[in-house]
Design an enzyme around this catalytic site. Structure first.
Site, PDB file in Angstrom:
ATOM      1  N   TYR A  61       0.854  -1.187   0.000  1.00  0.00           N
ATOM      2  CA  TYR A  61       0.000   0.000   0.000  1.00  0.00           C
ATOM      3  C   TYR A  61       0.891   1.238   0.000  1.00  0.00           C
ATOM      4  CZ  TYR A  61      -3.855  -3.121   1.369  1.00  0.00           C
ATOM      5  OH  TYR A  61      -4.783  -4.127   1.422  1.00  0.00           O
ATOM      6  N   ARG A  99     -16.332   0.449  -2.393  1.00  0.00           N
ATOM      7  CA  ARG A  99     -15.428   1.461  -2.975  1.00  0.00           C
ATOM      8  C   ARG A  99     -16.174   2.781  -3.199  1.00  0.00           C
ATOM      9  NH1 ARG A  99     -11.141  -2.030  -4.148  1.00  0.00           N
ATOM     10  NH2 ARG A  99     -11.781  -4.095  -4.843  1.00  0.00           N
TER      11      ARG A  99
END
Length: 330
Positions: A54, A207
């Site tokens: 990430y 999302r």
């Protein structure tokens, strides 16, 4: 905050997804990430779930900086990270679950986080060329070495979980699970319950689709991941936004934000389900906490699924390229 279990550990029923501490869904700052972590600590959210990729270590570094700035905070947290996604000599994405790679990557994660041990270490993508038993054995030896306390797998099939678990207890499986992605109900949810494995649900608010403020087209166009994702490209995007309008109206009728209702629904799908939404916004994180505290009746759950029935979402959850790695099992 209500509690659930990951292996032998008791954790908050809601976790924090660390992907948003990088720029995956839009630019962020260390200040924003610290504010989210500060609020998480304040309200009793104890599980933080990140990965070495990430932001290519940025998420872990940010969490490590926050821990350093908050002496004593580590003792009250359950920290998870992942490894196994890498690049070959030509720079192409590939997967490596070998003992040497997994241990080296975990060592790097521990350094960035500033801790001696993580509570949970996942294989971020299962390398199909290696038997699941070997992968579980590799991770189990890292437990024996004291570098992690429990092991997990991400984006795997129920059969893979069963084989791995026979070698070493798998404390958690991470999988996308929400009102818009319900594939785990076709065996994974059940296998996790049977084996005492937590299902750590990422992207539980679709999302942003399952919120009062879905990402704008401009924001989607700026996201390397979303601008090609089938659910966020036309004509699917328009169709999905039309579908979730009814969900937002239902949430408002119930006195909840859409994100809160999405989290509450996910938590009601089993006592072993732990959603880990990510956000750059303190206000949005408060909505997510609201969902963790909400209680839904059977009648309310039925209304949610009437508005967004199984299979409502237009478009696959991944492109062909994005599907490389996750195991399909149905």
């Amino acid at each position: 905050m209500k509690q659930r279990r990951i292996g032998a550990a008791e954790v908050s029923c809601l976790g924090v997804g660390g992907m948003s501490f990088s720029d995956m869904y839009g630019a962020t700052t260390e200040e924003n990430s610290f504010a989210v972590l500060d609020l998480a600590r304040e309200v009793g959210v104890t599980h933080i779930d990140t990965s070495n990729i990430y932001g290519m270590g940025r998420s872990e570094t940010t969490i490590g900086a926050w821990l350093k700035a908050n002496p004593g905070a580590r003792d009250g947290l359950h920290i998870a990270t992942k490894a196994g996604i890498t690049k070959d000599a030509e720079g192409n994405r590939c997967f490596d679950n070998s003992p040497a790679h997994m241990e080296a990557e975990l060592d790097g994660s521990l350094k960035r986080l500033g801790v001696d041990c993580v509570d949970l270490f996942y294989a971020h993508r299962y390398q199909a060329e290696i038997p699941p038993e070997e992968v579980a054995g590799t991770l189990g030896r890292l437990v024996e070495k004291g570098k992690c306390r429990a092991i997990g797998l991400s984006e795997i099939a129920p059969a893979t979980l069963r084989r791995a678990h026979a070698e070493h207890p798998v404390a958690a499986v991470q999988s996308e699970y929400s009102l818009s992605t319900r594939a785990p109900e076709l065996g994974l949810l059940q296998a996790c319950a049977e084996l005492g494995t937590a299902l750590v649900a990422f992207s539980p608010v679709g999302r942003s689709l399952l919120t009062d403020h879905p990402l704008t087209r401009e924001a989607i166009s700026e996201s390397v991941f979303l601008r090609t994702n089938p659910r966020f490209t036309e004509p699917n995007l328009t169709a999905n936004l039309e579908m979730v309008a009814g969900f937002r109206a239902l949430a408002a009728e119930m006195g909840l934000s859409a994100a809160a209702l999405a989290i509450a629904w996910t938590l009601h799908k089993g006592p072993h389900v732990i959603p880990i939404p990510g956000t750059r916004s303190v206000a949005h994180f408060r909505e997510l906490v609201e969902g963790a505290e909400a209680s839904l009746s059977d009648a309310q759950l039925a209304r949610v699924e009437q508005v967004l029935p199984m299979g409502w979402c237009h478009g696959d959850r991944y492109t062909a390229a994005q599907w490389v790695g996750p195991e399909r099992y149905c």
